[in-house]
Enzyme design. Sequence first.
Site, PDB file in Angstrom:
ATOM      1  CD  GLU A 134       2.704  -8.482  -5.169  1.00  0.00           C
ATOM      2  OE1 GLU A 134       2.408  -7.294  -4.922  1.00  0.00           O
ATOM      3  OE2 GLU A 134       3.516  -9.135  -4.486  1.00  0.00           O
ATOM      4  CB  CYS A 172       5.332  -3.984   0.069  1.00  0.00           C
ATOM      5  SG  CYS A 172       6.043  -2.373  -0.349  1.00  0.00           S
ATOM      6  CE1 TYR A 173       1.395   1.096   5.760  1.00  0.00           C
ATOM      7  CE2 TYR A 173      -0.317  -0.574   5.506  1.00  0.00           C
ATOM      8  CZ  TYR A 173       0.171   0.558   6.144  1.00  0.00           C
ATOM      9  OH  TYR A 173      -0.549   1.141   7.148  1.00  0.00           O
ATOM     10  CG  ASP A 225     -14.145  -8.811 -20.053  1.00  0.00           C
ATOM     11  OD1 ASP A 225     -13.423  -9.826 -20.023  1.00  0.00           O
ATOM     12  OD2 ASP A 225     -13.694  -7.656 -20.152  1.00  0.00           O
ATOM     13  N   GLY A 252       0.826  -1.198   0.000  1.00  0.00           N
ATOM     14  CA  GLY A 252       0.000   0.000   0.000  1.00  0.00           C
ATOM     15  C   GLY A 252       0.858   1.245   0.000  1.00  0.00           C
ATOM     16  CG  HIS A 265       5.718  -5.770  -4.483  1.00  0.00           C
ATOM     17  ND1 HIS A 265       4.429  -5.583  -4.037  1.00  0.00           N
ATOM     18  CD2 HIS A 265       6.413  -4.650  -4.129  1.00  0.00           C
ATOM     19  CE1 HIS A 265       4.332  -4.393  -3.444  1.00  0.00           C
ATOM     20  NE2 HIS A 265       5.528  -3.812  -3.489  1.00  0.00           N
ATOM     21  CE  LYS A 268     -10.108  -8.570 -21.024  1.00  0.00           C
ATOM     22  NZ  LYS A 268     -11.443  -8.169 -21.517  1.00  0.00           N
TER      23      LYS A 268
END
Length: 519
Positions: free
Chosen positions: A180, A83-84, A236, A56, A178, A375
Site C-alpha cells: 500500500e 505484514c502482521y 475539508d 499492526g 507493504h 485529503k
Amino acid sequence: MPGAERVLVLDLGAQYTLLIARRVRELGVYCEVLPGDAPAQTILSRKPQAIILSGGPSSVYAEDAPRPDPAVWEAGVPVLGICYGMQLMAHVLGGEVRRGERQEFGRAELEVLAADDGRPGRLFEGIGSPGARMTCWMSHGDLVRRPPPGFRTVARTPLSPVAAMEHGSRPWFGVQFHPEVAHTPFGSELLRHFLYDLAGLRGGWNMHAFVERAVDELRRQVTGGRAVVALSGGVDSSTAAVLAHRALGDRLTAIFVDHGLLRRGEPETVEREIGGRLGVPVTRVDARQRFLTKLAGVVDPEEKRRIIGREFIRVFEESARGVPDVRYLVQGTLYPDVVESGGGRTATIKSHHNVGGLPEQMQLTLVEPFRYLFKDEVRRVARELGLPDAIVHRHPFPGPGLAVRVVGEVTAEALETVRACDAIVQEEVERAGWAGEVWQAFAVWTGAWSVGVKGDARHYGPVIAVRCVQSDDGMTADWVRLPYEVLDRISHRITNEVPTVSRVVYDVSAKPPATIEWE
C-alpha cells in the site's frame, strides 16, 4: 451504496490501515474498514467480495494480540494478509511465526520464487518472473519461518524466508511487505492483480459514487431536526458544508467560528466563497477574545488542542441554541486526524481539535462524512461538488489553527507576527510557481529568540521557521527543496516587513520522525 462490490479491510492496529483502503478505492473498488475483531455477523452482513487483513504493531503470541473472527476463513472470499495480517494468517492456520534475528525496516530486495512448473505463484503472475528481484518496503520484527499446511512460499528476502505465500487451492494470500505504500513500486499493481484477477472484481467505484452514497447516508443519519456544520473555510469543512447542504437543504445552518487563530484574510474569504459563491448560509461568530483568554499561560501543545477543541464545540453549542430544533453537528474530520488521535488500536501521536478534544457531554450528535477519506480524496469530492479551485487546491490548515504554529504560549503578539510571516511565505511560494508542488507551506513562531542587527543597533527578537513539505496524504511527508532564491526572498521580506523578526530558519525535517506541524 451504489453497486454491489465491496472489499473489507480489517484493522489490526496499523497506522496505515486506511492507506490500504485508499489504494483499493484508487483502483476503482469500494472499500470499508472494520475493527479487526469485528464479529462474524458484522463481517458477513457486508457481503464482501474480498477481505484484507492489515498490518499492526502486535506479535501474534501476545495475549492481547488482535485477531479476526474465524468466520473470515470460511467466508468463501479471497483473503490477503499484509505484514502482521500475513503473520496472523500463518499462525492461525498452522504455520510458524518467530521473532527475527534482525528486524527488517525500510527498503528490501524481494526475490520471486518459482512453482513446481517453473512459473511464479498466482500472486505474482504478470508482475514478476521467477528469479526477478524487486524493491519492496518492510516494517516488521516477527517473521513467518514456515507457512501453514497447504501454503507455499512465493517470494523471499535476505531476512524473510517467507516474504509472500499463497494457498495451493484456496484464495488465501499473504505478503510480509507493504504494497500500500509508495516505497513498494509494484504495490499498486499487486493490489490490482489481487482485486481484479484473483478476486474477480469489476470496479466502478469513484467520487461520483461516493457523493451519492454520502448524501444518502447524511439523510439517513440526520433523521429529524436540523444540523449545523462546523465551517472553518478549509477544503475539508467547506466540502462538508456543501455536501451537507446538498443532502439537507434548509435543514442545515453553517456556523463559522472566527477564533482569531486563522490566517490573514480567511474570515472574509469564508464568507465570500462559501456564503456568496456557493450559496450556503453562513453565520459568523466572533470568538477571538474568548479563545485568546482561554489560551493565556498555556504552553503544553496537547492542552492547547484540548482547550481549542472544548471551546470550539461549546461555541457551536451556544450558537446553535438560536437554531430551531438543532440536533446534529457536521464536521470535516479526515482519517489522518483520527489515526493520529489514537483511533482504534493505533498509538496517539497528537490529538486533533475535532477528534480528541470533544467534550464527553457534547449536546449534539456528531456527523463526519469524510472520517475515512484522505485529503486528496476530499479534493476530488470538492471538484465533484463544483467548489472553486481557490478552495479545492488550498493548502491544508490544522484545526487548532495558528495556535499550533506558535510554540509556547499563544499571545496576541505571537499570532500577529506568525500571521504576517505566514502570508509572506504563501505569497512567495505562489509567486515562484511552487504552490501546486507543495502540500503545505507556512511559518512557525518557534519560541526561540535571537540577537540581530537592525538600523545599526542590536535587536533581540523571535526566530521564525519556514516549513514547506510534500505529501500525498499527510501520513508521511518530506521537506521541499525550494530554490535558494525563493528562500532568500522569503527571509528578506520577513526580516524587513515584520519589525520584531531578525532571524529566519528553514525546517528540513521529514515525517517521520517529525510531524508536519511543530505542535
